[in-house]
Write a protein that holds these residues in place. Structure first.
Motif, PDB file in Angstrom:
ATOM      1  N   GLU A 383     -13.324  15.159 -22.208  1.00  8.30           N
ATOM      2  CA  GLU A 383     -14.576  15.236 -21.442  1.00  8.30           C
ATOM      3  C   GLU A 383     -15.647  15.920 -22.291  1.00  8.30           C
ATOM      4  O   GLU A 383     -15.984  17.098 -22.086  1.00  8.30           O
ATOM      5  N   ASP A 384     -16.168  15.198 -23.266  1.00  9.24           N
ATOM      6  CA  ASP A 384     -17.141  15.763 -24.186  1.00  9.24           C
ATOM      7  C   ASP A 384     -18.079  14.627 -24.588  1.00  9.24           C
ATOM      8  O   ASP A 384     -17.629  13.588 -25.088  1.00  9.24           O
ATOM      9  N   GLU A 386     -20.168  14.102 -26.933  1.00  9.35           N
ATOM     10  CA  GLU A 386     -20.182  13.644 -28.329  1.00  9.35           C
ATOM     11  C   GLU A 386     -18.969  12.760 -28.627  1.00  9.35           C
ATOM     12  O   GLU A 386     -19.075  11.750 -29.319  1.00  9.35           O
ATOM     13  N   THR A 409     -14.974   9.314 -16.942  1.00  9.52           N
ATOM     14  CA  THR A 409     -15.518  10.676 -16.905  1.00  9.52           C
ATOM     15  C   THR A 409     -15.589  11.223 -15.479  1.00  9.52           C
ATOM     16  O   THR A 409     -15.851  10.478 -14.529  1.00  9.52           O
ATOM     17  N   HIS A 531     -13.688  25.013 -16.785  1.00 11.32           N
ATOM     18  CA  HIS A 531     -14.474  24.263 -17.774  1.00 11.32           C
ATOM     19  C   HIS A 531     -15.812  23.832 -17.154  1.00 11.32           C
ATOM     20  O   HIS A 531     -16.873  23.997 -17.743  1.00 11.32           O
ATOM     21  N   ARG A 535     -19.771  25.214 -17.918  1.00 10.43           N
ATOM     22  CA  ARG A 535     -20.904  24.322 -18.209  1.00 10.43           C
ATOM     23  C   ARG A 535     -22.055  24.616 -17.250  1.00 10.43           C
ATOM     24  O   ARG A 535     -23.211  24.697 -17.655  1.00 10.43           O
TER      25      ARG A 535
END
Ligand SMILES: NC(=O)c1ccc[n+]([C@@H]2O[C@H](COP(=O)([O-])OP(=O)(O)OC[C@H]3O[C@@H](n4cnc5c(N)ncnc54)[C@H](O)[C@@H]3O)[C@@H](O)[C@H]2O)c1
Length: 713
Positions: A383-384, A386, A409, A531, A535
């Motif tokens: 889950e990023d 980039e 996602t 996480h 964020r």
């Protein structure tokens, strides 16, 4: 259109029910069955009567669309129809193929004889709608198959093949080839032998230890049915078939059915049934929207989600390429899939050969080129943004034209992900839930540029793999996780104010949730929400930090997988044991916040958690992220363990009264520790409450995903 086609052939009157697709027993069909029976009885040429359906269904049962209007009860009411059939003075034979369920099965039980195809589907699904059979099923069925078999079917709502009742008086003959032929032969023999009419009501119903058996079943069912009333009430009615005579038993059935029909439980379950059907209807799509063929799939990422996602396709015979970045991760992923299938085989739920052929459909690979021929690729990597960017660019470069690209996602912006490709119209979200091969829910995320045919294709595919699909617009967390975020926040505030994880979980579980928020978080992994929290802290620096939860995670207490979380877990067991370490953290944080712990009622806990879902759900509706309130209910019922007997958060709020919900929210806002902004009711709620309406009355909002995206970040 005639609801019953009537013809007489060689002394037999054929009454063919004609209410496609499944011969639901609408008022028109019921009326014509009665007319047909009277006509055949009055016709001197007729010696026997056959009631027949079509290949798909003898009859699937009552027409539940008629529940709302009143036509369901209109004369002739189904119990009367069954009585008229049974009272006929000429033999009536039911010719059964396809679905023979609920009221349809009761109609067949009113007939004097039954001839069925071996694969006809027999069921009493009423308990699934919070009801029991109400047209004599609870009294006639045990007279034919015995008390135990009748209870098994009626209490579970399960569907079984007719062949299961071979040798019982339920079936007088089983059709080998043509059903019509078999019925014709059966009728000829019947008439030749001059067999008397056999009415099920006249048959005895016995069990050697009826009272003891009923008591045992009652106890077992009470613990298995998790607060649902209908299964237990079904035992009461079926039990009356052995303990009382037919007419007294019918009176018990009628009383129980009537009480259940007007119960909150049944109303909620019926809402859930219609809600699930409605979710498949998507704004902007019609039956004519073209669809693409999905004959092969690729899944990128073989971690927690990727393996389970791949299994969904292998389970229905669709070949899947499983792509990974590293050999080690790929091996681990494939081993995990094998283990899952082996477990299913060990439980006797799957044949070993079938498991092997499913595993063989999954082709592991480390090369993106292997996705070139796939009709659909589902990305399930870290889950990023980039990482997603590089994966989507690489996929876009190799995938064939017209292939669909989906992301799994949970929180990232699907519009941005789509923009990484040169084919944003072919991109959408397919948000599976963990474990992905088991959980029913699939949020299908419609991005700004997703083409209608891409959405239509994925909605059909979801049905093919047995998922309950709900369309969501783009926003942080989509429908389900965005709402759970608000709910979890309240759960954490309750700890600061004086509740314990066990009290919060207990209150929600008493309300009917499968699991309270802390047990659920321990199961899903506390690191996942940590996480997301981190964020959010970065994106909204002024946002209050949830220190208790952060400290639990800082200790590596990620839940069941680490043996420690909000609770502690003993090896090999799933019991959540309260842990003084967590109590100490909570006490320290209360002190730091200068909060004097107060006694909090279970009612406050439930209302705060459920209404936080409702308020966020209302924002989601206003923004057009969800198409309709019932879609939100489907998400919560299929994916988050919301109690089905309460119909989902939005339905529940409507039944409670939105005025009451607003007043409670105002009370919560007045709490000195509350975030008053949090409890500001969504405009939609105040408007509907003022008009005395519910979310069912809310008009669909115009879609504005970009605005929604800004609201939540
Ligand atoms: N875990 C959940 O409960 C859950 C639920 C719904 C959605 N999701 C989402 O699903 C996605 C995957 O989550 P997960 O929990 O399975 O993660 P995970 O860390 O278990 O698995 C990710 C896998 O992707 C692989 N990977 C990373 N980069 C890659 C690349 N460039 N090419 C191929 N493979 C690559 C990794 O080796 C790893 O095996 C995330 O977007 C997550 O938000 C997770």
């Amino acid at each position: 259109m005639t609801a019953v086609r009537y013809k007489v052939d060689k002394g037999i009157a054929w009454l063919a029910m004609n209410n496609p697709p499944l011969n639901a027993l609408s008022h028109a069909l019921r009326s014509e069955i009665v007319r047909g029976i009277h006509r055949a009885v009055a016709d001197p040429k007729v010696r026997a009567i056959v009631l027949i359906g079509n290949d798909r269904a003898f009859s699937s049962g009552g027409d539940i669309k008629e529940f709302a209007g009143g036509a369901f009860y209109a004369d002739p009411f189904l119990p009367a129809v069954v009585d008229i059939v049974e009272a006929a003075s000429k033999p009536v034979i039911a010719a059964i193929s396809g679905a023979c369920m609920g009221g349809g099965l009761e109609l067949a039980l009113g007939c004097h004889y039954r001839v069925a195809r071996a694969d006809a589907k027999i069921a009493f699904p009423e308990v699934k709608l919070g009801l029991i059979p109400g047209a004599g099923g609870t009294q006639r069925f045990p007279r034919l198959v015995g008390l135990e078999a009748a209870l098994n079917l009626i209490v579970s709502g399960a569907t079984v093949p007719a062949s299961m009742f071979k040798g019982t008086p339920l079936l007088d003959a089983i059709a080998k080839d043509s059903l019509e032929e078999a019925v014709r032969d059966f009728a000829a023999t019947l008439l030749k032998d001059g067999k008397p009419i056999r009415r099920v009501r006249d048959l005895p119903c016995r069990h050697p230890q009826a009272e003891a058996f009923l008591q045992f079943t009652k106890t077992a069912v009470a613990s298995a049915s998790r607060g649902l009333a209908a299964p237990g009430r079904a035992i009461e009615a079926v039990g009356a078939a052995v303990t009382q005579g037919f007419d007294a038993g019918m009176a018990v059935e009628r009383k129980v059915f009537g009480e259940l029909m007007f119960s909150e439980e049944s109303k909620s379950l019926r809402h859930a049934f219609f809600a699930e059907r409605a979710a498949s209807k998507v704004a902007g799509l019609t039956d004519k929207t073209p669809q693409r063929t999905i004959a092969s799939v690729a899944v990128v990422g073989a971690g927690t989600m990727g393996g389970g996602i791949a299994m969904n396709f292998a389970n229905v015979g669709i070949p899947v390429t499983l792509l990974e970045a590293k050999q080690e991760a790929l091996d681990r992923g494939v081993a995990g899939i094998r283990k899952q299938y082996e477990g299913t085989v060990a439980k006797g739920k799957l044949k070993a050969e079938e498991a092997a052929s499913r595993v063989a459909l999954i082709k592991p690979s480390l090369d993106y080129a292997a996705a070139a021929s796939a009709d659909l690729v589902i990305e399930a990597v870290f889950e990023d943004l980039e990482v997603k960017k590089s994966v989507f660019r690489a996929l876009d470069a190799v995938m064939k034209r017209g292939a669909i690209l989906a992301t799994n996602t949970s929180t990232l912006d699907v519009d941005r992900i789509a923009a990484f490709t040169k084919r944003p119209g072919d991109v959408l979200g397919m948000h599976f839930f963990s474990p992905a091969n088991i959980m029913k829910l699939l949020e299908v995320v419609r991005a700004k540029k997703t083409r209608p045919e891409v959405l239509a294709t994925v909605m059909s595919l979801a049905r093919r793999i047995g998922k309950t699909a709900v369309v969501s617009g783009v926003c942080d967390g989509f429908i389900g996780n965005r709402m759970i975020n608000a709910y979890s926040k309240q759960a954490l505030l309750l700890l600061e104010e004086g509740a314990s994880p066990k009290q919060v979980d207990g209150a929600l579980e008493m309300f009917g949730f499968a699991m309270g928020p802390f047990r659920m978080s321990d199961l899903a992994g506390n690191d996942i929400s940590w996480h997301i929290r981190k964020r959010h802290y970065e994106e909204h620096p002024k946002q209050r930090k949830m220190r208790i939860a952060d400290r639990v995670c800082e200790l590596g207490r990620f839940g069941q997988k680490t043996g420690l979380g909000w609770y502690r877990y003993e090896a090999g067991r799933r019991d959540a044991i309260p842990d003084p370490v967590v109590d100490k953290i909570i006490a320290e944080e209360r002190k730091a916040l200068k909060i004097e712990a107060r006694k909090i009622s279970d009612a406050e806990i439930v209302d705060r958690l459920v209404y936080s879902l409702v308020n966020e759900g209302a924002h989601i509706l206003e923004e057009g992220i969800a198409q309709r309130a019932s879609d939100i209910d489907v998400v919560y019922l299929a994916g988050y363990g919301f109690p089905v007997q309460r119909g989902g958060p939005m339905f529940y709020a409507g039944r409670t009264g939105l005025g009451v919900v607003v007043r409670r929210m105002q009370e919560f806002a007045a709490n000195s520790h509350a975030d008053p902004g949090f409890w500001k009711p969504a405009r939609l709620i105040t408007q509907l409450a003022a008009a005395g309406k519910t979310f069912e009355d809310a008009l669909p909002a115009r879609k504005s995903p970009s605005k929604a995206g800004r609201r939540r970040g």
